[in-house]
Design a protein around this motif. Structure first.
Motif, PDB file in Angstrom:
ATOM      1  N   ASN A  24       0.068 -13.227  -3.197  1.00 50.48           N
ATOM      2  CA  ASN A  24       0.291 -12.036  -3.967  1.00 50.48           C
ATOM      3  C   ASN A  24       1.113 -10.922  -3.376  1.00 50.48           C
ATOM      4  OD1 ASN A  24      -1.835 -11.455  -2.271  1.00 50.48           O
ATOM      5  ND2 ASN A  24      -2.974 -10.089  -3.180  1.00 50.48           N
ATOM      6  N   GLY A  25       2.018 -11.422  -2.897  1.00 51.59           N
ATOM      7  CA  GLY A  25       2.921 -10.413  -2.217  1.00 51.59           C
ATOM      8  C   GLY A  25       3.050 -10.311  -0.544  1.00 51.59           C
ATOM      9  N   GLY A  26       2.196 -11.287   0.081  1.00 48.48           N
ATOM     10  CA  GLY A  26       2.157 -11.242   1.423  1.00 48.48           C
ATOM     11  C   GLY A  26       3.482 -11.447   2.130  1.00 48.48           C
ATOM     12  N   ALA A  72      -6.152  -9.902   0.343  1.00 49.30           N
ATOM     13  CA  ALA A  72      -6.059 -10.903  -0.767  1.00 49.30           C
ATOM     14  C   ALA A  72      -6.695 -10.523  -2.257  1.00 49.30           C
ATOM     15  CB  ALA A  72      -7.189 -11.791  -0.232  1.00 49.30           C
ATOM     16  N   ASN A  73      -7.098  -9.380  -1.981  1.00 54.24           N
ATOM     17  CA  ASN A  73      -7.464  -8.703  -3.377  1.00 54.24           C
ATOM     18  C   ASN A  73      -6.393  -7.826  -4.083  1.00 54.24           C
ATOM     19  OD1 ASN A  73     -10.298  -9.911  -3.542  1.00 54.24           O
ATOM     20  ND2 ASN A  73     -11.040  -8.244  -2.517  1.00 54.24           N
ATOM     21  N   THR A  74      -6.022  -6.853  -3.421  1.00 56.06           N
ATOM     22  CA  THR A  74      -4.703  -5.890  -3.849  1.00 56.06           C
ATOM     23  C   THR A  74      -3.934  -5.919  -2.516  1.00 56.06           C
ATOM     24  OG1 THR A  74      -6.481  -4.905  -5.221  1.00 56.06           O
ATOM     25  CG2 THR A  74      -4.404  -3.932  -4.988  1.00 56.06           C
ATOM     26  N   MET A  75      -2.639  -6.310  -2.692  1.00 54.78           N
ATOM     27  CA  MET A  75      -1.669  -5.884  -1.671  1.00 54.78           C
ATOM     28  C   MET A  75      -1.197  -4.537  -1.631  1.00 54.78           C
ATOM     29  SD  MET A  75      -0.407  -7.881   0.904  1.00 54.78           S
ATOM     30  CE  MET A  75      -0.758  -9.403   0.266  1.00 54.78           C
ATOM     31  N   PRO A  76      -1.410  -3.912  -0.442  1.00 55.86           N
ATOM     32  CA  PRO A  76      -0.704  -2.558  -0.339  1.00 55.86           C
ATOM     33  C   PRO A  76       0.652  -2.720  -0.006  1.00 55.86           C
ATOM     34  CG  PRO A  76      -1.597  -3.324   1.733  1.00 55.86           C
ATOM     35  CD  PRO A  76      -1.716  -4.431   0.887  1.00 55.86           C
ATOM     36  N   THR A 122       0.824   2.593  -1.359  1.00 57.34           N
ATOM     37  CA  THR A 122      -0.409   2.562  -0.812  1.00 57.34           C
ATOM     38  C   THR A 122       0.024   2.031   0.893  1.00 57.34           C
ATOM     39  OG1 THR A 122      -1.485   2.009  -2.906  1.00 57.34           O
ATOM     40  CG2 THR A 122      -2.602   1.377  -0.486  1.00 57.34           C
ATOM     41  N   VAL A 123      -0.752   2.650   1.584  1.00 56.92           N
ATOM     42  CA  VAL A 123      -0.495   2.322   2.867  1.00 56.92           C
ATOM     43  C   VAL A 123      -1.937   1.960   3.715  1.00 56.92           C
ATOM     44  CG1 VAL A 123      -0.095   3.014   5.499  1.00 56.92           C
ATOM     45  CG2 VAL A 123       1.389   3.703   3.458  1.00 56.92           C
ATOM     46  N   LEU A 124      -2.117   0.482   3.994  1.00 55.50           N
ATOM     47  CA  LEU A 124      -3.431   0.201   4.711  1.00 55.50           C
ATOM     48  C   LEU A 124      -3.208   0.305   6.115  1.00 55.50           C
ATOM     49  CD1 LEU A 124      -5.980  -1.358   4.977  1.00 55.50           C
ATOM     50  CD2 LEU A 124      -4.474  -3.582   4.862  1.00 55.50           C
TER      51      LEU A 124
END
Length: 125
Positions: free
Chosen positions: A73-75, A43-47, A4-6
């Motif tokens: 969460n993976g930041g 914050a909800n789902t890390m790409p 996933t790419v944001l």
């Protein structure tokens, strides 16, 4: 696993063009129009990857980068690539020091993104 790419940019056109470059390569693309929306999404789902513009309303890319890096969460692990027109060495150094993994100058094309992703070991599955 889908990669996933944001893509974070206040220009809807830039986000759409980036989506049209990455989806044919097999990436799932999500969008945010500013750094605050990006932070909320992360914050909800890390790409897996974030393509971050610098100059945006509400929250700029540099501030968003710092907050995302601090998320539990993976930041710290997400790959963040700044995509901007700012090419001064001082800015690039500040972005890298703040936690950016790489830098892409606007305007960019699909080949530039593909090459940058390959350099960073990012592959769509």
């Amino acid at each position: 696993m889908t990669v996933t790419v944001l893509t974070v940019d206040d220009s809807k056109i830039v986000r759409k063009v980036t989506r049209n470059m990455l989806e044919p390569l097999g990436f799932e693309v999500i969008e945010a129009e500013d750094g605050q929306v990006a932070l909320d999404l992360c914050a909800n789902t890390m790409p897996n990857v974030i393509l971050m513009d610098f100059n945006m309303p509400v929250m700029n890319g540099m501030d968003s980068l710092k907050y995302i890096r601090a998320l539990p969460n993976g930041g710290a692990d997400v790959i963040i690539i700044f995509c901007t027109t700012m090419n001064e060495m001082d800015f690039i150094q500040k972005a890298i020091m703040a936690g950016a993994n790489e830098f892409v100058m606007k305007p960019f094309d699909a080949d530039i993104l593909k090459n940058k992703f390959e350099q960073l070991g990012i592959e769509a599955n």
